[in-house]
Design an enzyme around this catalytic site. Structure first.
Site, short mmCIF file in Angstrom:
data_model
loop_
_atom_site.label_atom_id
_atom_site.label_comp_id
_atom_site.label_asym_id
_atom_site.label_seq_id
_atom_site.Cartn_x
_atom_site.Cartn_y
_atom_site.Cartn_z
N GLU A 194 29.14 -21.63 6.46
CA GLU A 194 30.58 -21.75 6.74
C GLU A 194 30.98 -23.21 6.98
OE1 GLU A 194 29.93 -18.63 9.75
OE2 GLU A 194 31.77 -17.73 8.97
N GLU A 200 25.11 -12.58 8.51
CA GLU A 200 25.56 -12.04 9.80
C GLU A 200 25.46 -10.53 9.88
OE1 GLU A 200 27.03 -14.54 8.23
OE2 GLU A 200 27.74 -16.05 9.66
N ALA A 247 25.08 -20.30 13.48
CA ALA A 247 25.35 -20.41 14.91
C ALA A 247 24.04 -20.14 15.64
CB ALA A 247 26.41 -19.38 15.31
N GLY A 260 26.89 -19.67 10.10
CA GLY A 260 27.76 -20.80 10.46
C GLY A 260 27.43 -22.07 9.69
#
Ligand code: CAA
Length: 260
Positions: A114, A134, A66, A111
Site C-alpha cells: 500500500e 491481509e 504493518a 501496508g
C-alpha cells in the site's frame, strides 16, 4: 534529524528514504510511521529536494506490511484509528507535489504494498514479491489497498489479489501494471536515480501541476478533469519556468528552470 527506524539522505535534488527495521522485514510500526512522516515533511519543505526515492534496507524486504505484533492488541476503534493514521500519511505521500519513486527491493506486502501504491511509480527488483495478504490474517488492507489497487490495475485483478492474499512475483507485477519496471537487484537504485534525474531536469512547477492534475482527475468526471487540466495548463503560462522552457526549445539550448 536522526531516525531510529529509517535513514534519509539527500544527494543533489534527490532524497532517498530507506526504511530500516531488518529484524521485522521493515514492517511499519507506529514509530516507523511517525519517522516516515517526519522524513516526508522534511522533503516536502525543502525546495532543493525535487524527487524522493523510497526503499527498504537489506535485500529481503521493501516493507513486509504493518507491524502485526501491534495489530494484535487492537480493538475495532483502535484498528480504525490505525487505518486512518496510515491512510493520512500515504495520502500525504501521494500529494507531496514531488514524484516519489518506490524502489521495491524485496517483499512489498500489506501496508508495504500500500505504501508503494501511494508512490508516483514503482520499480521492482527481480526478487520482489508484492501482495495484499491481509485476508490471511482475517482482515482487509487498511492503508488504502482496496482503493488504490483497483484504480491502478483494474477491479478484476485487484479483487483476485485482495481475496486470495497471494503474492505476485515481479514479472507478473509488471504484466498487470502494478510496477513500471523490473530490474536486477544491483540495478534497482541506479535505475531509480536515473529516472529521478530525468524528473529533476524538467520544470518543477510543471511536475507539481501534472501530479495534481492526475491525482485529482482520477476522482472526478472526465469533463471536470479536463476543465481542471486546462486551468492548470493556463496557470503555468504565467510562470517564468514556462517562458524559459519554451524559449530554450526555440533557441535550441538547454532550459534552466528555477521553480518560479
Ligand atoms: N509485522 C511484524 N513482523 C514481521 C512482519 C510484519 N508484517 N513480517 C515479518 N515479520 C518478522 C517475522 O515475525 C520474523 O520475526 P522473528 O525473526 O522475530 O520471528 C522476521 O520478520 C522474519 O520473518 P519470517 O521469519 O516470517 O521470514 P520468512 O522469509 O519466513 O517469510 C514473509 C517472509 C513471507 C514476508 C513473512 O514474514 C510474512 O508473511 N510476513 C507478514 C506479511 C503480512 O501479512 N503483511 C501484512 C501485514 S497486515 C497489514 O499490512 C495491514 C494493513 O493493510 C494496514
Amino acid at each position: 534529524m536522526s531516525f531510529q527506524h529509517l535513514s534519509s539522505e539527500t544527494d543533489g535534488a534527490i532524497s532517498t528514504i530507506t526504511i530500516d527495521r531488518p529484524k521485522a522485514l521493515n514492517a511499519l510500526n507506529a514509530d516507523t510511521l511517525n519517522e516516515l512522516e517526519q522524513a516526508i515533511d522534511r522533503a516536502a519543505g525543502d525546495d532543493a529536494v525535487r524527487v524522493v526515492i523510497l526503499t527498504g534496507a537489506g535485500d529481503k524486504a521493501f516493507v513486509a506490511g504493518a507491524d502485526i505484533s501491534e495489530l494484535a492488541t487492537l480493538d475495532p476503534d483502535g484498528a480504525a484509528q490505525v487505518a486512518r493514521r496510515g491512510q493520512h500519511l500515504f495520502r500525504k505521500i501521494e500529494r507531496l507535489g514531488k514524484p516519489v519513486i518506490a524502489a521495491i527491493n524485496g517483499f512489498a506486502l500489506g501496508g508495504g504494498c500500500e505504501l508503494a501504491l501511494s508512490c508516483s511509480l514503482r520499480v521492482a527488483s527481480e526478487s520482489a514479491r508484492l501482495g495484499l495478504p491481509e485476508v490471511k490474517l482475517g482482515v482487509i488492507p487498511g492503508y488504502g489497498g482496496t482503493q488504490r489497487l483497483p484504480r491502478l490495475v483494474g477491479r478484476g485483478v485487484a479483487l483476485e489479489l485482495i481475496t486470495t492474499g497471494e503474492f505476485v512475483k515481479a514479472d507478473r507485477a509488471l504484466a498487470i501494471g502494478l510496477v513500471n519496471h523490473v530490474v536486477a537487484a544491483e540495478e534497482l537504485l541506479p535505475f531509480c536515480r536515473a529516472l529521478a534525474e530525468k524528473m529533476v531536469a524538467v520544470g518543477p512547477l510543471a511536475i507539481r501541476a501534472a501530479l495534481q492534475s492526475v491525482d485529482e482527475g482520477l476522482d472526478v468526471p472526465l469533463d471536470e478533469g479536463l476543465a481542471r487540466e486546462a486551468r492548470a495548463f493556463g496557470a503555468l503560462f504565467g510562470t517564468a519556468d514556462a517562458r524559459e522552457g519554451i524559449a530554450a526549445f526555440l533557441e535550441k539550448r538547454a532550459a534552466s528552470f528555477r521553480g518560479k
